[in-house]
Structure formats: structure tokens, C-alpha cells
Design a protein around this motif. Structure first.
Motif, PDB file in Angstrom:
ATOM      1  N   LEU A 235       0.817  -1.219   0.000  1.00 46.75           N
ATOM      2  CA  LEU A 235       0.000   0.000   0.000  1.00 46.75           C
ATOM      3  C   LEU A 235       0.855   1.276   0.000  1.00 46.75           C
ATOM      4  N   PRO A 236       1.830   1.430   0.924  1.00 46.26           N
ATOM      5  CA  PRO A 236       2.659   2.646   0.845  1.00 46.26           C
ATOM      6  C   PRO A 236       3.457   2.735  -0.447  1.00 46.26           C
ATOM      7  N   ALA A 237       3.863   1.586  -1.014  1.00 46.56           N
ATOM      8  CA  ALA A 237       4.564   1.611  -2.303  1.00 46.56           C
ATOM      9  C   ALA A 237       3.636   2.129  -3.399  1.00 46.56           C
ATOM     10  N   ALA A 238       2.355   1.725  -3.348  1.00 45.33           N
ATOM     11  CA  ALA A 238       1.379   2.219  -4.321  1.00 45.33           C
ATOM     12  C   ALA A 238       1.187   3.730  -4.165  1.00 45.33           C
ATOM     13  N   VAL A 239       1.248   4.223  -2.933  1.00 50.45           N
ATOM     14  CA  VAL A 239       1.135   5.673  -2.699  1.00 50.45           C
ATOM     15  C   VAL A 239       2.323   6.402  -3.316  1.00 50.45           C
ATOM     16  N   VAL A 240       3.523   5.837  -3.168  1.00 51.72           N
ATOM     17  CA  VAL A 240       4.719   6.443  -3.777  1.00 51.72           C
ATOM     18  C   VAL A 240       4.570   6.477  -5.299  1.00 51.72           C
ATOM     19  N   TRP A 241       4.087   5.371  -5.864  1.00 50.91           N
ATOM     20  CA  TRP A 241       3.880   5.306  -7.318  1.00 50.91           C
ATOM     21  C   TRP A 241       2.878   6.367  -7.771  1.00 50.91           C
ATOM     22  N   ALA A 242       1.741   6.458  -7.065  1.00 55.14           N
ATOM     23  CA  ALA A 242       0.699   7.427  -7.433  1.00 55.14           C
ATOM     24  C   ALA A 242       1.210   8.859  -7.302  1.00 55.14           C
ATOM     25  N   GLY A 243       1.961   9.140  -6.240  1.00 52.79           N
ATOM     26  CA  GLY A 243       2.509  10.485  -6.056  1.00 52.79           C
ATOM     27  C   GLY A 243       3.500  10.843  -7.145  1.00 52.79           C
ATOM     28  N   THR A 244       4.331   9.868  -7.527  1.00 53.26           N
ATOM     29  CA  THR A 244       5.298  10.107  -8.599  1.00 53.26           C
ATOM     30  C   THR A 244       4.590  10.402  -9.912  1.00 53.26           C
TER      31      THR A 244
END
Length: 440
Positions: A235-244
């Protein structure tokens, strides 16, 4: 107490079964990596040819419509819609770059890049192999500013195809050359990632950067708290991806950043693993009547924990994801991006000049840059040529490193908006990988 009673002995290696095979595999990550890459190279060629045939046949329109079919995620008022091609290029390829990031981190920690003496030669070769093709491309297209942004296309090496070519050459290729190629490709990938992040990203939006930074902070906090379950980081990795993605930076960069942050040290060292397995084995070596069902279940749970923690998170994830990347994600990328209708390719002036620049960069610039930079580093005593290799092997290294299929297609997608130019450069990549390489 019977002083003559013998202590249970640790089971011999031949009785370990899967555990022994796993241990042997852990000792040979490089060999396994190279075998997977070589097999992946063959599959990539097949996928690229299938895409080319479909796009050039009467099924071409259906092929194109499929990859441009949009997939939507809708939650309340929120709706996110993108074509299947985007899902592959920006979504699944983030996993590819995640594995690349972990491989870079692993090599820096304990591989060929862990010591400057060993890293100097591949570093010099990679630097020369990136700069020479880019400069040669820019020199060719200097009077055509509309295609100047394609200078990154001939820079990177496709490790799967390069390893595949070396494999075809068989025993004539010393093992040291394969190791040198791997180290060069790791640095080469790092350079390509930096180029994509800086030169092929859109205008940076601070709101997206803030979201990505928040996701990274959560990952750091979970690591400090000792969270070991890998699925918890999704989940936090998906947040990093979405933010990028929201920041205007190509989202695959998120995969690289997270990969390079993945721990490369195992929780249990080799000695602790041996002690833990010895304890469990001694318990099971007792008479069956002395081992209760509860004790057996406890031992099995402990063995599972030891198995999970015997390798670092990075090593474990590479072990799990690399086959999926090599045999699923990269072939899907080739299917989605290598489809060029040969009968529809028109060599406009812009397409012709871009094609010439990319061709010279890959065929001439790449080997020339690698050989010259490596030779200079050796002559200046900055680097040392590995034992068993000669300057002829450096030429082989330069030739196979000029195969840039996957990364060339990836950068071309970012560099060219004109479909005619993009199609011509794609076709070049396909023609280049089909040419026989005869360096001996």
C-alpha cells in the motif's frame, strides 16, 4: 543418566531435500540471474516477432484497438481511466524497475560494485557506452531539432538480449565476461533511470512530490518498527507510485526508488541459520514418540520463519519477482510496443534522420564508447582487466551491449510523439536484435 547415550546427529546434506536445493540456489544468485535473462531474451524475440506480424497483418487494426482499450477504476466520484498499453508501460514496468533497483542495491552492497577496484572497469565502460551513443546521435540530428529529444534511445543496454547472445557463443565466452556485462548493465540501467527521471518527465508538480514523500516516510517508519511482512509494504509503495505519477515524473521511477531502499541484509546470518536448523533437526531426530504434534507444528513454523529470514528482503523479492518480470512483464511490454506495421512505415525526413542517429548510436557509438573508455581506464591504472579477459573481449562486450531493445523502445515511447518517427525507431530496434552477432 546413561553417559553412553549419543546425542542426535544433524541430518546429512543428502537428506535435506528442498532445503539443500534452496541453499545452493542462494549461493548462486548470479548464475540463476544469467540463466533467466538468457531464456527471457529468447521469449522477448518471440513476443516482438508476434507483435510485428500481428501489426503488419490484417489483424493490425484489432491489435491496435486492443492495446488502446481503456480500463477504468471508479470509486464514488473518483474515476481513473487509462489504456491497456499504459497499464503495461507505466504500471507493470514499475515492477520491472523495482527489480532493477534491488539489483543495483544488491550489487553495490555485496556484488561486483561493492569495491571500487572491481567497479571501476564496468563503471568506465558504462559511462563511455552511454555518452558516446548520445553524442553521436546529437551530432547526426543537429539540424533537426524536432527529433533531438531522442538522444536517450541508443544509450541503454538490454541485459536479456546481451546475455542471450553471450550464451549462444557458448564456452568461447569466459565467465568473467558475463560478470563484467552484468555489472556494466546495472550501471547502465542506473544511468538510463537518471536520464528518464530528469529529461523525460513532465513539469514537476509539488503536490505529487509531497504524496510520494509521504509514502516513503511510511515505508521508513515501518522498517524502523521492524515490520517484516512484505505484503504490508504494498500500500505505501502504491502511494509512492501514485505520487510520482501525479508529480509528472515517470511512475516507473517510483519502482527504482523503492527497490533501492529495500534492505539487503538478512535478519538471520549464516551462523544463526545453521544453529536454528541444527536445533530443529536435533529435536526431530529423537524418537517419534518423544515429539508431540504440538512440537512438530512449532518446529515447522520455526523452520518457515528461518527460511523466510535466511535471505535479505531484497534477495527474497528478486528471487520471487525476477521470473515474473523476465517471462511475463517484459514479453507483455514487447507485445504492446513492438507492433509496427512494416508496410505503413514512411521514412519522412525527420524519421530518417532519427533512424540514422539511433542506428549509429547503437551500432557504432555503444561499442566505441565502451572499448575506448575501458581502454583508457586500464591504461591510466584506474581499472584492471579481469583475469582471463583480453581487449578482444572488450570488443565483444561493446558489440553485445549495443543491443538496446527493451530500454530503447521504452525511451522512444517517451521521446517521440510523432508516430512515424516512433515506428521507424521501433523497427530499427527489431532489426538490430535479429542481426547475427559474430565477434569471434
Amino acid at each position: 543418566m546413561d553417559s553412553t547415550r549419543r546425542e542426535p546427529e544433524f541430518p546429512p546434506p543428502e537428506a535435506w531435500g528442498p532445503a539443500l536445493r534452496l541453499a545452493r540456489l542462494a549461493r548462486r544468485p548470479l548464475e540463476r540471474f544469467l540463466r533467466i535473462q538468457a531464456a527471457s531474451g529468447v521469449l522477448l524475440i518471440v513476443a516482438a516477432l508476434v507483435a510485428l506480424i500481428l501489426a503488419s497483418s490484417r489483424f493490425g487494426p484489432a491489435y491496435s484497438r486492443f492495446w488502446h482499450t481503456k480500463i477504468a477504476i471508479e470509486v464514488g466520484a473518483f474515476r481513473f481511466e487509462q489504456p491497456i498499453e499504459w497499464v503495461v508501460n507505466d504500471g507493470l514496468m514499475a515492477i520491472f524497475f523495482f527489480v532493477v533497483g534491488m539489483e543495483i542495491r544488491r550489487e553495490v552492497h555485496q556484488g561486483e560494485l561493492a569495491e571500487w577496484k572491481r567497479a571501476a572497469l564496468p563503471a568506465a565502460a558504462a559511462l563511455g557506452g552511454m555518452l558516446a551513443p548520445a553524442f553521436l546521435y546529437l551530432a547526426v540530428v543537429r539540424h533537426s531539432p524536432e527529433v533531438r529529444q531522442g538522444w536517450g534511445v541508443p544509450m541503454a543496454t538490454d541485459i536479456a538480449f546481451a546475455v542471450g547472445v553471450l550464451t549462444l557463443l557458448g564456452k568461447r565466452v569466459p565467465p568473467a565476461l558475463r560478470v563484467l556485462l552484468l555489472a556494466l548493465a546495472v550501471i547502465d540501467d542506473l544511468g538510463a533511470i537518471v536520464v528518464i527521471a530528469i529529461f523525460y518527465s513532465k513539469g514537476i508538480r509539488l503536490s505529487g512530490i509531497a504524496v510520494a514523500a509521504g509514502g516513503l516516510l511510511v515505508i521508513f517508519a515501518m522498517r524502523v518498527m521492524g515490520v517484516r511482512q512484505k505484503v504490508a509494504y504494498v500500500l505505501p509503495a502504491a502511494v509512492v507510485w501514485a505520487g510520482t505519477f501525479a508529480a509528472g515524473i515517470h511512475p516507473t521511477i517510483a519502482g527504482v526508488v523503492i527497490g533501492m531502499l529495500t534492505p539487503v541484509r538478512a535478519w538471520l546470518g549464516t551462523e544463526k541459520v545453521g544453529d536454528a536448523l541444527m536445533e530443529d533437526a536435533n529435536l526431530l531426530a529423537r524418537s517419534p514418540d518423544d515429539v508431540s504434534t504440538h512440537e512438530l507444528a512449532s518446529v515447522l513454523r520455526h523452520v518457515d520463519v528461518v527460511r523466510r529470514e535466511a535471505t535479505s528482503p531484497a534477495e527474497s523479492l528478486i528471487e520471487s519477482l525476477h521470473p515474473w518480470v523476465a517471462f511475463v512483464i517484459m514479453p507483455l511490454f514487447a507485445l504492446a510496443n513492438a507492433g509496427v506495421a512494416v508496410n505503413a512505415v514512411a521514412l519522412t525526413p525527420s524519421a530518417t534522420i532519427a533512424l540514422a542517429g539511433a542506428a549509429l548510436g547503437l551500432l557504432l557509438g555503444k561499442p566505441l564508447g565502451i572499448v575506448v573508455a575501458s581502454t583508457l581506464a586500464i591504461r591510466m591504472r584506474i581499472a584492471v582487466l579481469p583475469r582471463g579477459l583480453t581487449f578482444r573481449h572488450l570488443l565483444v562486450l561493446g558489440l553485445v551491449s549495443g543491443i538496446g531493445f527493451t530500454m530503447a523502445l521504452f525511451v522512444a515511447q517517451l521521446a517521440f510523439t510523432d508516430q512515424t518517427t516512433l515506428g521507424a525507431v521501433k523497427l530499427l530496434s527489431l532489426i538490430h536484435i535479429s542481426e547475427p552477432t559474430r565477434p569471434y
